[in-house]
Design a protein around this motif. Structure first.
Motif, PDB file in Angstrom:
ATOM      1  N   GLY A   6      -2.609 -23.857  19.639  1.00  0.00           N
ATOM      2  CA  GLY A   6      -2.300 -23.775  21.056  1.00  0.00           C
ATOM      3  C   GLY A   6      -3.517 -23.911  21.937  1.00  0.00           C
ATOM      4  N   MET A   7      -3.255 -24.175  23.226  1.00  0.00           N
ATOM      5  CA  MET A   7      -4.270 -24.196  24.271  1.00  0.00           C
ATOM      6  C   MET A   7      -3.714 -23.424  25.457  1.00  0.00           C
ATOM      7  N   PHE A   8      -4.597 -22.640  26.070  1.00  0.00           N
ATOM      8  CA  PHE A   8      -4.203 -21.800  27.199  1.00  0.00           C
ATOM      9  C   PHE A   8      -5.281 -21.909  28.267  1.00  0.00           C
ATOM     10  N   ASP A   9      -4.891 -22.289  29.464  1.00  0.00           N
ATOM     11  CA  ASP A   9      -5.835 -22.404  30.569  1.00  0.00           C
ATOM     12  C   ASP A   9      -6.015 -21.011  31.171  1.00  0.00           C
ATOM     13  N   THR A  10      -7.191 -20.422  30.939  1.00  0.00           N
ATOM     14  CA  THR A  10      -7.425 -19.063  31.423  1.00  0.00           C
ATOM     15  C   THR A  10      -7.756 -19.019  32.913  1.00  0.00           C
ATOM     16  N   ARG A  11      -7.939 -20.194  33.547  1.00  0.00           N
ATOM     17  CA  ARG A  11      -8.344 -20.236  34.958  1.00  0.00           C
ATOM     18  C   ARG A  11      -7.255 -20.741  35.888  1.00  0.00           C
TER      19      ARG A  11
END
Length: 637
Positions: A6-11
């Motif tokens: 997975g990828m998660f945009d923390t911003r």
């Protein structure tokens, strides 16, 4: 059993490239050949590779509940999912599948992060909660299933079952961590939470982590992973020996029963050792049909346990399959380097790979005996450590350092001599505290040997770091001063997770085989940790209570023969058929030019081993596997 990514945009809520999400997911296709899917939404990508074991028709992932507000990707098995489902249904939750995956997602809705406290099994998962803009990650108590992650410079969190998911992302820079190199040459693996690359991490066993999206595009701080479970050695159970034997036997049987739930062919590894034999005996008691058992033998009698496996197979009339492997079966070096993603020096990875390859021809799920030695005190090194601790307790540390320190320095390293004359390591250990002595005994290369091997430049980068710091850190958390309990605890935190579980996970997943470990059941481990240490090691016998408990079910020769282990003839290989490969690797341009090693020491190790003056097989194999790792890393695989 599966692979997650997975990828998660923390911003913020950037859209991720669907082709990239699919590529990093599919790089671990071997973990799940049956199905694959990727979910994309602003700021999130969830990927899953499925090996279908339970709920073959409707268990697809990523799976969403709560009208699509909560999604999950999950690797593992929850053995009490049926009981949890009934509890959740009584609370008003509705299910649309029969899978344990949905049980975890519904448990999140009911109990939030504390859902992990309810789970009995092996697992690594990530839950996306759109309502709270959070990503929750958790790993099982014993670290059976892996979970890697990295926070990239642009605020993207990348995670996956294997490190190759992270290294496949173009935003991740492969910079080798000097501390990981030190750890590897001490232990033969890179221990949690470190990875071989800076910026990449393993979520430790028994830990959870909650990521929350930062507001206004600000940089998100990496949350600290928090433990939700730990084993506590109380050693205060007043139970009698006879009652303890009976209860242990029943607890093992129950743990095995829970792990026999599957919608696909199921069997067991049968090595001929105590642990796998006990698991098979318990399986036979629950099964109405012959248990499928798989074993490999070696054409070299010194490494062959197949006759003992056959004894157990005959006793329980199992459907037994045996394949004999040549003693010169070493053509997997490059394949293993790709599978493990990091340098990994346990040579038993080769036969483990072969037995998984063989088992997958007959079953999709296999039960193993892994974890028995750590839980029940089976290793020979435990008994040696207890002997050393008796000597250490007789003299204060300053006195021991003054007496045994010089002896350990001056005494020659007699690899060729009978065991009783190889006192150098013992003298060195007697001059140390318990945690340091155990790390010393576990080391493939002792501290002074690593200082000689590793280049001055690398040592400067270490800044004084030594692997013993990791052991002392864990020892401070152990909450026990019992010598046996302490080293069992240290093994739970280092050896079991970093070596045993890593080895079995990668070898089994390479063949899309699910392996379940009944002797790593956390409830079983919690109970055994209440038993006095004298029940585990007694009269020089390791796993004393376990062997007594299974005397009615297993042949005496299986229970009380000397432990052989799953080993290969390294010293002979490296002086014979692997000599040129070893020389070309250890003294090749990658190793000489990487800046990590003292060239003169590399040359000396090769010359002394090939000349027969010293047995350097452990360190040379470690160097060979490190070179294989460097090659994979340079190739960008």
């Amino acid at each position: 059993m599966c692979g997650i990514s997975g990828m998660f945009d923390t911003r913020g809520q950037r859209l991720f490239d669907g082709a990239l999400a699919a590529r990093i997911n599919n790089i671990q296709a071997h973990r799940g050949p049956d199905e694959a899917d990727v979910h994309l939404e602003p700021g999130l990508a969830l990927g899953h590779r499925r090996l279908s074991v339970i709920d073959l028709a409707t268990g697809q992932q990523p799976l969403f509940v709560a009208d699509g507000q909560v999604g999950i990707v999950f690797n593992g098995e929850i053995y009490n999912f049926q009981a949890l489902r009934a509890e959740l249904e009584a609370l008003g939750h509705h299910f649309r599948t029969r899978s344990d995956t949905e049980v975890i997602a519904q448990a999140w809705l009911a109990w939030g992060p504390d859902c992990v406290l309810r789970l009995r099994g092996m697992f690594a998962f990530a839950i996306w909660d759109r309502r709270e803009q959070t990503l929750f990650m958790a790993r099982d108590r014993l670290g059976v299933k892996p979970l890697h992650y990295a926070l990239l410079a642009d605020g993207t969190l990348v995670f996956g079952s294997e490190l190759k998911v992270i290294t496949a992302h173009p935003g991740f820079e492969r910079r080798i961590d000097p501390l990981a190199v030190e750890d590897y040459f001490a232990l033969g693996y890179v221990p949690d939470p470190r990875c071989i690359y800076q910026g990449a991490h393993k979520l430790p066993a028994g830990h959870r982590m909650l990521w929350r999206r930062a507001a206004g595009g600000q940089a998100a701080a990496m949350p600290v992973s928090a433990p939700y479970w730990d084993v506590r050695f109380t050693l205060d159970n007043p139970i009698s020996q006879a009652d303890a034997e009976a209860e242990l036997r029943e607890r093992v049987k129950e743990s095995v029963r829970l792990r026999m739930i599957a919608d696909v062919p199921l069997g067991a590894f049968l090595s001929g050792g105590v642990d796998s034999s006990a698991v098979v005996a318990a399986m036979a008691g629950w099964s109405s049909t012959p248990v499928r058992t798989c074993a490999i033998g070696f054409d070299d009698p010194k490494y062959n346990e197949s006759e003992f496996a056959q004894m157990v197979a005959d006793r329980y009339q199992t459907d037994h399959r045996l394949e004999v492997v040549g003693s010169d079966d070493f053509d997997l070096i490059d394949q293993l380097a790709w599978l493990y993603d990091e340098p990994f020096a346990d040579s038993s990875a080769l036969p483990t790979y072969r037995v998984c390859q063989m088992a997958r021809k007959h079953v999709t799920v296999a039960l193993s005996g892994d974890g028995g030695d750590e839980t029940l005190g089976g290793y020979r090194r435990y008994r040696m450590h207890l002997g050393e601790e008796s000597a250490r307790s007789a003299l204060p540390l300053p006195v021991r350092r003054a007496v045994f320190g010089p002896l350990g320095w001056l005494y020659p390293k007699l690899d060729w001599a009978p065991q009783f004359l190889r006192a150098k390591t013992t003298f060195q250990a007697l001059a140390m505290d318990g945690a340091q002595a155990y790390q010393h005994s576990m080391s493939r290369l002792r501290t002074d040997e690593r200082r000689a091997l590793l280049s001055p430049a690398l040592q400067r980068q270490l800044g004084g770091y030594h692997t013993v710091e990791l052991f002392r850190q864990h020892a401070q958390q152990a909450q026990t001063d019992d010598p046996l309990a302490l080293v069992q605890y240290l093994d739970y935190k280092t050896w079991l997770v970093g070596d045993i579980n890593t080895k079995v996970d990668r070898a089994s997943m390479a063949h899309s085989l699910e392996v379940r470990e009944p002797l790593m059941d956390h409830e079983l481990i919690e109970w055994v940790a209440t038993l006095p240490s004298r029940m585990k090691v007694a009269g020089g016998e390791g796993k004393f209570i376990f062997k007594k408990a299974f005397e009615p079910l297993l042949p005496h020769d299986v229970l009380y023969r000397p432990k052989m282990g799953f080993s290969v003839p390294l010293a002979r290989w490296l002086r014979g058929p692997l000599a040129e490969r070893m020389r070309g690797s250890v003294l090749g341009p990658r190793m000489l030019d990487c800046g990590f090693f003292n060239r003169q020491v590399l040359s000396q190790l090769v010359q002394q081993h090939l000349g027969g003056q010293r047995d350097h097989s452990d360190v040379l194999w470690s160097l060979l596997m490190f070179d294989a790792f460097l090659k994979v890393s340079e190739d960008g695989a």
